[in-house]
Design an enzyme around this catalytic site. Sequence first.
Site, short mmCIF file in Angstrom:
data_model
loop_
_atom_site.label_atom_id
_atom_site.label_comp_id
_atom_site.label_asym_id
_atom_site.label_seq_id
_atom_site.Cartn_x
_atom_site.Cartn_y
_atom_site.Cartn_z
CB ALA A 165 8.05 -39.10 0.87
CB ALA A 166 6.37 -42.85 4.31
CB THR A 178 18.16 -37.83 -1.91
OG1 THR A 178 16.93 -38.50 -1.65
CG2 THR A 178 18.03 -37.03 -3.19
CB CYS A 183 -0.87 -4.27 8.63
SG CYS A 183 0.24 -2.89 8.30
NE ARG A 185 14.94 -28.43 -7.09
CZ ARG A 185 15.72 -29.12 -7.90
NH1 ARG A 185 16.62 -28.51 -8.67
NH2 ARG A 185 15.62 -30.44 -7.95
CD GLU A 219 -1.31 -2.33 2.14
OE1 GLU A 219 -0.14 -2.69 1.90
OE2 GLU A 219 -2.04 -2.91 2.94
CB ALA A 234 9.75 -36.97 -11.24
#
Length: 371
Positions: A296-297, A198, A77, A186, A54, A156
């Site tokens: 991931a799990a 990884t 705000c 990313r 703003e 992927a």
Amino acid sequence: MNDFDSSMMRRCLDLARKALGKTAPNPMVGAVVVQNGQIVGQGYHPGAGQPHAEVFALREAEHLARGATIYVSLEPCNHYGRTPPCTEALIAAGVAKVVVGMVDPNPLVSGTGIDRLREAGIEVVVGVEEEACRQLNEAFVHRILYKRPFGILKYAMTLDGKIATTRGHSSWITDLAARGVVHQLRAACDAVIVGGNTVRLDNPHLTSHQVEARNPLRVVMTRSLELPDNAYLWETEAAATLVLTQVGANPDLQKLLLRKGVNVVELDSLTPARVMSYLYDLGFLSVLWECGGVLAASAIAEAAVQKVMAFIAPKIIGGDGAPSPVGDLGFQKMTEALTLERVSWRTIGPDCLMEGYLPLGRQEAKGILIN
Ligand SMILES: Nc1nc(O)c(N)c(N[C@@H]2O[C@H](COP(=O)(O)O)[C@@H](O)[C@H]2O)n1
Ligand SMILES: [Zn+2]
């Protein structure tokens, strides 16, 4: 809502997006000042500590802000944070009307900005392009409500659900265009997380691979800290790297990494939930999980993932032991499956990107409570 209001609010969102990935812990916000149907000022919030959208728009409008309408994608705000309240700047500038995209979920604001403007006799309209405003700042909203960064699991896989061959080879599953989308993703995130496996198997860069674009903080979660002496992630001139490990792990490698400029932090418990709490304290909005299936799990199980972005390549690799994107979640029946919500998909070159959100309510189930 009329077409003009919608198009001005979409302009605000375009402006806000100029700071994609640069505002944490603040939201992306855009503002446009309109006098007699003409844009006379516009601005966006470039990042924490800098003036709000703003203020930039009012500065550009100068005296033409008096009697004008200002469009802003987030409620102005009404508090002293790193910067003074925008409500007072709007009142001082003499704007006649404020059109707001969405109410600010921040408890320090949360409707009080709208109330203050109305008390000052300014007309306020709320909820123009609200869904698009909310979507742009989904990570900010999540951070405010749950006091955790917003987690995105990206992977992927081949059409038969594999993220690598049985020997662990994975370059490349998807085509160049899909990998380009990942690089942009990313650049929009504050951190990208992988596990030690990884790093050992793929030796990834985890950068945005774009000259001007910013890079996320690259985070490695590893209990053993048994990692190679040479890895792209240790090249810290490219981007910063943080290794999170457990107390006392591999002191020799810790010394070597510190010499290379890698930040190593020992955590008492190295779980996805603990890591997200650590990254919340760093002020992060969004965290990209680019890890293997086991991590991931556990990230899913611990509610460290809210959104899933699955790139699916029209390839079949087969292999009984070839890894899949998500390891064991302990489910026995198909009725236990996590069914994604608000699912969408699109093609990117020869590949498909399916996006969706894990069911809401999992945060509460895991004991992370809304304010
Ligand atoms: N309406 C609006 N416009 C912006 O450009 C903003 N950055 C915000 N942010 C809100 O104010 C909080 C940050 O305040 P400081 O930058 O620390 O002063 C942020 O949490 C949002 O609630 N709002
Ligand atoms: Zn403000």
